[in-house]
Write a protein that holds these residues in place. Structure first.
Motif, PDB file in Angstrom:
ATOM      1  N   GLY A 156       0.838  -1.192   0.000  1.00  0.00           N
ATOM      2  CA  GLY A 156       0.000   0.000   0.000  1.00  0.00           C
ATOM      3  C   GLY A 156       0.873   1.242   0.000  1.00  0.00           C
ATOM      4  N   GLY A 157       0.707   2.092   1.001  1.00  0.00           N
ATOM      5  CA  GLY A 157       1.529   3.302   1.111  1.00  0.00           C
ATOM      6  C   GLY A 157       2.720   3.130   2.028  1.00  0.00           C
ATOM      7  N   TYR A 158       2.956   1.896   2.489  1.00  0.00           N
ATOM      8  CA  TYR A 158       4.069   1.646   3.408  1.00  0.00           C
ATOM      9  C   TYR A 158       5.245   1.046   2.649  1.00  0.00           C
ATOM     10  CZ  TYR A 158       6.759  -0.248   7.328  1.00  0.00           C
ATOM     11  OH  TYR A 158       7.751  -0.537   8.221  1.00  0.00           O
ATOM     12  N   HIS A 159       6.425   1.665   2.824  1.00  0.00           N
ATOM     13  CA  HIS A 159       7.632   1.206   2.139  1.00  0.00           C
ATOM     14  C   HIS A 159       8.792   1.182   3.142  1.00  0.00           C
ATOM     15  CE1 HIS A 159       5.435   2.032  -1.600  1.00  0.00           C
ATOM     16  NE2 HIS A 159       5.097   3.179  -1.035  1.00  0.00           N
ATOM     17  N   SER A 160       9.500   0.075   3.201  1.00  0.00           N
ATOM     18  CA  SER A 160      10.625  -0.014   4.135  1.00  0.00           C
ATOM     19  C   SER A 160      11.714  -0.909   3.567  1.00  0.00           C
ATOM     20  CB  SER A 160      10.178  -0.556   5.500  1.00  0.00           C
ATOM     21  OG  SER A 160       9.819  -1.922   5.399  1.00  0.00           O
ATOM     22  N   ARG A 161      12.902  -0.759   4.120  1.00  0.00           N
ATOM     23  CA  ARG A 161      14.061  -1.574   3.767  1.00  0.00           C
ATOM     24  C   ARG A 161      14.747  -2.002   5.064  1.00  0.00           C
ATOM     25  NH1 ARG A 161      11.391  -0.711   0.039  1.00  0.00           N
ATOM     26  NH2 ARG A 161      11.918   0.115  -2.025  1.00  0.00           N
ATOM     27  N   THR A 162      15.010  -3.286   5.185  1.00  0.00           N
ATOM     28  CA  THR A 162      15.686  -3.815   6.372  1.00  0.00           C
ATOM     29  C   THR A 162      16.880  -4.649   5.939  1.00  0.00           C
ATOM     30  OG1 THR A 162      13.626  -3.898   7.654  1.00  0.00           O
ATOM     31  CG2 THR A 162      15.465  -5.249   8.438  1.00  0.00           C
ATOM     32  N   GLY A 176      20.089  -2.436   9.960  1.00  0.00           N
ATOM     33  CA  GLY A 176      19.710  -1.105   9.522  1.00  0.00           C
ATOM     34  C   GLY A 176      18.279  -1.146   9.024  1.00  0.00           C
ATOM     35  N   ASP A 177      17.426  -0.291   9.549  1.00  0.00           N
ATOM     36  CA  ASP A 177      16.000  -0.306   9.208  1.00  0.00           C
ATOM     37  C   ASP A 177      15.588   1.079   8.745  1.00  0.00           C
ATOM     38  OD1 ASP A 177      13.454  -1.190   8.894  1.00  0.00           O
ATOM     39  OD2 ASP A 177      12.990  -1.378  11.024  1.00  0.00           O
ATOM     40  N   SER A 178      15.034   1.172   7.528  1.00  0.00           N
ATOM     41  CA  SER A 178      14.636   2.469   6.968  1.00  0.00           C
ATOM     42  C   SER A 178      13.180   2.431   6.519  1.00  0.00           C
ATOM     43  CB  SER A 178      15.524   2.838   5.776  1.00  0.00           C
ATOM     44  OG  SER A 178      16.885   2.896   6.155  1.00  0.00           O
ATOM     45  N   ILE A 179      12.460   3.500   6.821  1.00  0.00           N
ATOM     46  CA  ILE A 179      11.099   3.678   6.327  1.00  0.00           C
ATOM     47  C   ILE A 179      11.119   4.786   5.289  1.00  0.00           C
ATOM     48  CG2 ILE A 179       8.736   4.309   6.936  1.00  0.00           C
ATOM     49  CD1 ILE A 179       9.221   3.193   9.699  1.00  0.00           C
ATOM     50  N   LEU A 180      10.538   4.501   4.110  1.00  0.00           N
ATOM     51  CA  LEU A 180      10.599   5.430   2.991  1.00  0.00           C
ATOM     52  C   LEU A 180       9.241   6.070   2.730  1.00  0.00           C
ATOM     53  CD1 LEU A 180      12.577   3.111   0.532  1.00  0.00           C
ATOM     54  CD2 LEU A 180      13.502   4.531   2.372  1.00  0.00           C
ATOM     55  N   ASN A 181       9.275   7.222   2.060  1.00  0.00           N
ATOM     56  CA  ASN A 181       8.022   7.825   1.608  1.00  0.00           C
ATOM     57  C   ASN A 181       7.693   7.303   0.209  1.00  0.00           C
ATOM     58  OD1 ASN A 181       9.673   9.215  -0.219  1.00  0.00           O
ATOM     59  ND2 ASN A 181       9.668  11.104   0.990  1.00  0.00           N
ATOM     60  N   GLY A 182       6.614   7.792  -0.367  1.00  0.00           N
ATOM     61  CA  GLY A 182       6.185   7.303  -1.668  1.00  0.00           C
ATOM     62  C   GLY A 182       7.155   7.586  -2.789  1.00  0.00           C
ATOM     63  N   LYS A 183       8.080   8.532  -2.569  1.00  0.00           N
ATOM     64  CA  LYS A 183       9.070   8.873  -3.595  1.00  0.00           C
ATOM     65  C   LYS A 183      10.397   8.150  -3.386  1.00  0.00           C
ATOM     66  CE  LYS A 183       7.076  13.459  -4.390  1.00  0.00           C
ATOM     67  NZ  LYS A 183       7.334  14.916  -4.417  1.00  0.00           N
ATOM     68  N   GLY A 184      10.449   7.269  -2.398  1.00  0.00           N
ATOM     69  CA  GLY A 184      11.667   6.497  -2.165  1.00  0.00           C
ATOM     70  C   GLY A 184      12.687   7.174  -1.279  1.00  0.00           C
TER      71      GLY A 184
END
Length: 304
Positions: A156-162, A176-184
């Motif tokens: 959906g609107g949730y984007h993350s990288r772990t 390392g845990d990152s939460i991204l917005n819709g533009k990356g």
């Protein structure tokens, strides 16, 4: 640690595959309690990892490495799927076909194993709630311990990288845990380190390892696992032999159940069951997980 804000059909598959890979890989839960950290007992559990019969202190490094190479070659000879395999699963929730999951295992030139899982919703659901998730694990050695774990989440609107890097020799895992917005672009980032209590697996590498074991009914296997900043003692209970039907095929299987002693994934007994074939392929042909409303199933639809 893997966080789930609320139940999402396809993302839950990824957690079952985390254990499996997995499984994987990938567990079903409505919410994981992230407020309490787990501490393992100091006693060493019945480890599933291969224990070298010699150490660097009493033999030369050359002899030690030669023995590890021999163990590695025997592992590959006995478990051909480690050399290359592709599995495809249908994800269903009750009578609803929710999505598809793909798992691929590759043997790399440097003798490391690359395991990847991809999950996405079918087109009818994708337009309502798009899901594109990928989990990658790099592991090596006869005990298949992980070097690196990487998860890409787009739901959906949730984007993350772990990303989790394991240093088994130093006894440390760094996440390392990152939460991204819709533009990356990164909205929030957090780095965490965990001290390992011994050789430790990711949930993904644990699933791959389970398939290489000579599991016997009524036995329980234990080893350490790390998920994010939390540490667990993971139990694998081999319940018994069963013949099941998946699609239009019948399989003779061993039913196993992964359970975590501490809080978190797979905590509730009977929540997750995996049926693994009793042949040389050791295929996980069916995964069934009970949730608050009904259950989710992964059925194997193709393999090569």
């Amino acid at each position: 640690m893997i966080r789930i804000q609320k139940f999402k059909t396809t993302s839950c598959l990824l957690l079952i595959l985390l254990m499996i890979q997995g499984l994987v890989s990938l567990c079903l839960a409505e919410e994981i309690n992230t407020s309490t950290s787990s501490t393992l007992k100091e006693s060493t559990p019945k480890a599933l990892t291969v224990k070298p019969t010699i150490t660097l202190e009493d033999k030369s490094i050359k002899s030690y490495l030669a023995q590890r190479d021999e163990q590695w070659n025997k592992l590959l000879e006995k478990n051909h799927f480690l050399k290359g395999e592709k599995l495809v699963y249908n994800i269903s929730w009750g009578f609803i076909n929710a999505g598809v999951a793909r798992m691929e295992t590759k043997l790399l030139p440097d003798k490391k194993i690359l395991h990847q899982s991809h999950a996405h919703a079918y087109d009818a659901l994708q337009s309502i709630y798009p899901v594109f998730d990928t989990i990658t694990t790099l592991m090596q050695g006869p005990d298949l311990l992980p070097n690196e774990f990487y998860k890409i989440t787009n739901e959906g609107g949730y984007h993350s990288r772990t990303r989790v890097v394991y240093d088994q020799l130093l006894g440390q895992a760094v996440m390392g845990d990152s939460i991204l917005n819709g533009k990356g672009k990164v909205k929030k980032q957090r780095d965490t380190s965990v001290t390992l209590d011994g050789p430790s697996h990711s949930i993904t590498s644990a699933f791959v390892l389970i398939r290489t074991l000579d599991l016997r009914p009524k036995e329980t296997y234990e080893f350490y696992a790390v998920s994010g900043k939390k540490k667990y003692k993971l139990k694998v209970i081999a319940h018994g032999y069963e013949t099941i039907e998946v699609g239009d095929k019948k399989y003779k299987c061993l039913r196993v159940e992964p359970v975590l002693d501490e809080d978190g994934l797979f905590q509730s007994k009977g929540k997750l069951n995996i049926w693994i074939t009793r042949d040389k392929r050791k295929l996980p042909v069916l995964v069934r997980s009970k949730i608050a409303i009904g259950s989710i199933e992964l059925e194997l639809i193709s393999h090569k």
